[in-house]
Design an enzyme around this catalytic site. Sequence first.
Site, mmCIF file in Angstrom:
data_model
loop_
_atom_site.group_PDB
_atom_site.id
_atom_site.type_symbol
_atom_site.label_atom_id
_atom_site.label_comp_id
_atom_site.label_asym_id
_atom_site.label_seq_id
_atom_site.Cartn_x
_atom_site.Cartn_y
_atom_site.Cartn_z
ATOM 1 N N GLU A 102 0.963 -1.168 0.027
ATOM 2 C CA GLU A 102 0.013 -0.066 -0.052
ATOM 3 C C GLU A 102 1.017 1.293 -0.127
ATOM 4 O OE1 GLU A 102 -2.698 0.438 3.218
ATOM 5 O OE2 GLU A 102 -3.705 1.975 2.214
ATOM 6 N N GLU A 138 -5.572 -2.906 12.262
ATOM 7 C CA GLU A 138 -5.404 -3.749 11.308
ATOM 8 C C GLU A 138 -6.437 -4.981 11.221
ATOM 9 O OE1 GLU A 138 -3.584 -2.228 9.541
ATOM 10 O OE2 GLU A 138 -2.764 -0.884 10.930
ATOM 11 N N GLU A 162 -10.092 3.863 5.698
ATOM 12 C CA GLU A 162 -9.597 4.394 7.176
ATOM 13 C C GLU A 162 -10.137 4.787 8.072
ATOM 14 O OE1 GLU A 162 -6.789 3.122 7.653
ATOM 15 O OE2 GLU A 162 -5.910 2.554 5.723
ATOM 16 N N GLY A 207 2.851 2.624 10.870
ATOM 17 C CA GLY A 207 2.484 1.612 12.261
ATOM 18 C C GLY A 207 2.585 0.294 11.824
ATOM 19 N N ALA A 208 1.456 -0.271 10.794
ATOM 20 C CA ALA A 208 1.234 -1.628 10.549
ATOM 21 C C ALA A 208 0.454 -1.418 9.236
ATOM 22 C CB ALA A 208 0.436 -2.151 11.572
ATOM 23 N N MET A 209 0.188 -2.717 8.450
ATOM 24 C CA MET A 209 -0.473 -2.840 7.234
ATOM 25 C C MET A 209 -1.050 -4.225 7.483
ATOM 26 S SD MET A 209 -0.818 -1.747 4.451
ATOM 27 C CE MET A 209 -2.047 -2.539 3.388
ATOM 28 N N GLU A 210 -2.302 -4.014 6.848
ATOM 29 C CA GLU A 210 -3.425 -5.172 7.042
ATOM 30 C C GLU A 210 -3.654 -5.909 5.988
ATOM 31 O OE1 GLU A 210 -4.011 -1.620 6.495
ATOM 32 O OE2 GLU A 210 -5.624 -1.315 4.682
ATOM 33 N N ASN A 211 -2.345 -6.421 5.275
ATOM 34 C CA ASN A 211 -2.455 -7.234 4.199
ATOM 35 C C ASN A 211 -3.215 -8.490 4.577
ATOM 36 O OD1 ASN A 211 -0.192 -6.080 2.977
ATOM 37 N ND2 ASN A 211 0.904 -6.945 4.889
#
Length: 849
Positions: A122, A291, A313, A254-258
């Site tokens: 992303e 996430e 988001e 911070g983080a990624m929702e894959n």
Amino acid sequence: MKDLTGKTIYLKDYAPPAYLVDEVHLTFALAPEATRVKSRIRFRPNPDSASRDFFLHGEELTLISAVIDGAPVTPKITEEGLTCPAPDAPFTWEAEVEIAPARNTALEGLYMSNGMYCTQCEAEGFRKITYYPDRPDVMSVFTVRIESDLPVMLSNGNPGDSGPGFAEWHDPWPKPAYLFALVAGELVNHPGSFTTNSGKDVELNVWVRPGDEGKCAFAMESLKKSMKWDEEVYGREYDLDIFNIVAVDDFNMGAMENKGLNIFNSAAVLASPETSTDANFERIEAIIAHEYFHNWTGNRITCRDWFQLCLKEGLTVFRDAQFTADMRSEPVKRITDVIDLRGRQFREDNGPLAHPVRPESFVEINNFYTATVYEKGAEVIGMLKRLVGDEAYAKALDLYFERHDGDAATIEDWLQVFKDTTGRDLSQFKLWYSQAGTPRVAVEETWEDGTFTLTFRQSTPPTPGQPDKAPRVIPIAVGLLGPNGDEVQETTLLELTQAEQSFTFTGLSARPVPSILRGFSAPVILDRQSSNAERAFLLAHDTDPFCKWEAGRALARDVLLRMLNDGAAPDRDFLGALAATLADESLDPAFVALVLALPSEDDLAQAQVDAGRVPDPQRIHEVREAMLDAMAEALEAPLRRAYDAHQVPGPYSPDADAAAARALANTALMLLSRRDGGALAQAQYDRADNMTQQLAALSALLTAGAGDDALRAFEAQWKDDRLVMDKWFSLQAAHAAPDAAATVARLTEHPAFTMKNPNRFRAVFGAFAMNQAGFHHASGDGYRLMGDWLIRLDRLNPQTTARMCSAFQTWRRYDADRQDMIRDTLRRIISVDGLSRDTAEMIGRILDA
Ligand code: PHE
Ligand code: ZN
């Protein structure tokens, strides 16, 4: 806007893709300098598109071969991708490319972190992995084969075959490329499991580097709580056999929702009492939830295009805030969110970077992962829920999930489900998505014959590209208190729709005191003339925790401004109101700590601007310090009592009650350290068995000017822990002193400083940017230092550089000398040869407005 390197993309130019994808097969032969990626993609013409131009995104790829339906082709390649004649019928594309993950310092696409391979796609990173229609409205089923000698190889979906040197994964849920992920490395897992509402067993794992396995339990518990909560509150179940979380040290966000494979900045996963503060625990719980919640709001229903980013988001931030409120204290969560919103989003909305929640154009989409899209996007959903009511909100959400599951959706789709469930016309409400800027709402009141009238006037200042604004729908929650402090009108929702509007309350026996914007019911600035006596009254009596806190905050701001502008002494009545708050044992200690916290120096600078003055960062710092000294002196005895009464016995637990007690005790400690030379803080430092207590003590020692030994001891104790060392760097960069820029320059020479790790860079320069008196020092050293380092970082990591440019967004506030120096720095940055598109867009926007 100055557009140096990129072309501007407009929402109005959206066109559906020429080809859709039914299936993707990817094979990765991993090697640090030369990874080979083979793709086999089933394309079919899109019936909804008139175009048959076959274009695939691709950047920094070496194409080895390309084949359509078995026949080699020679595509035309540019910096952005490739074009090639293609059939007007379904066909199979096969390609092989080579990439070099070890040389990828931008941390976008496939890169390496401590010997581990990982991806970040992303928004538009997949195009750095292979040629593909890298846009969220192209959704497909992915099958992935990873070849490497590394022991752990992960991708999205469910595991397939695996054996020595390879692993296969299949994700049955169609998804856009930005949700693709791959991880390979020497990782260890903290396992867990969850049984869904309908009885499906899900395997859970938190994957970390060897040595970190003891710091995963809290993340695992947070994940289970999130899964349960989403079932109970939104009726959303998990939809794969396995859910993996991986911690990586080098990560831009911070983080990624894959899908099925969330990748986290290790700072947002790893937790232990010894190394993490209460604030860290709360943040980790919230990010894990965020996430995870994306699985439905983002993944199952994704965005049609990047202009719709707030669709996933804003909604997901709103959901994670609800979750935190349910897990912890709702009022405290609301108040801290408002502080954050004002500190980051109002600031953005009020300057050259202001943009609508749904932007209408961009050069680099990475620059639009902003407080406006995320936090104001969540506020807009909160308003919608308040306007339609909880029940209608729940119905609308059910319809949203039912109607749009599997879709790449838009804000229009989102609003339509509310329209269809409530019959409400939301055309005016929609302005919240298209108009930038924070509305100001002025309120006046009259009292006559038992009738109390509130008259509201709304207006929104001009923002870049938007000189005029139409009135919006603004939900204002109001309650009324009688002279004895009893509530005479419970919370009621007023709906402003016009530029000016009045509301009356009748049948009252005495003139009430209004409590306006309860729960912060809309993201607006309320302008209301009020006396400090009335504010103290509301601080003492308001039943709405937000307005109660807000009254104290307004009082503090007023008192500080009078000290700044009229040379007034610290106000006795204010100190009295604080003493009364401290003495009220019915209050949540976390709430009391929030009342004791003064507005930030940045808030005060903005308050000065609002009062038509030019802020002087040094003076603001001194006056705020003087107020803190006065608080410490006047409240010494009750602070000491609060400190003693809120020591938490027994082993550390990160739960909300224990954290609240520590928050108040440590607020008291900070103040008391102004009186005792740091003795109490040193004692706490010496006996601390958890990071919350240790870090608070260290910070208090620094404030007392007695932190040198503790700083050395802290470094010696924690030199091998990257996340704890980030705190050590941050604390020093944030410490206000006339030579702060020199301190920061010295920190960059520390052997543990590195530009390659975004956490470390932010620990130093992010903290420094918040250090008002240091960063804005009249010498201009702060600006020059920041400029030098942003130029250096841009060559390695454009995304993180561009985000840090926002340190300069408030530059028009300051005096001519400071503006000149900042302008010089900005011009110096923008004239760098080969500056990234990300940074060029940010500096261009900041300069031009
Ligand atoms: N989508 C991520 C989130 O909000 C944020 C992110 C954006 C991470 C871009 C990496 C890159 O959870
Ligand atoms: Zn998100």
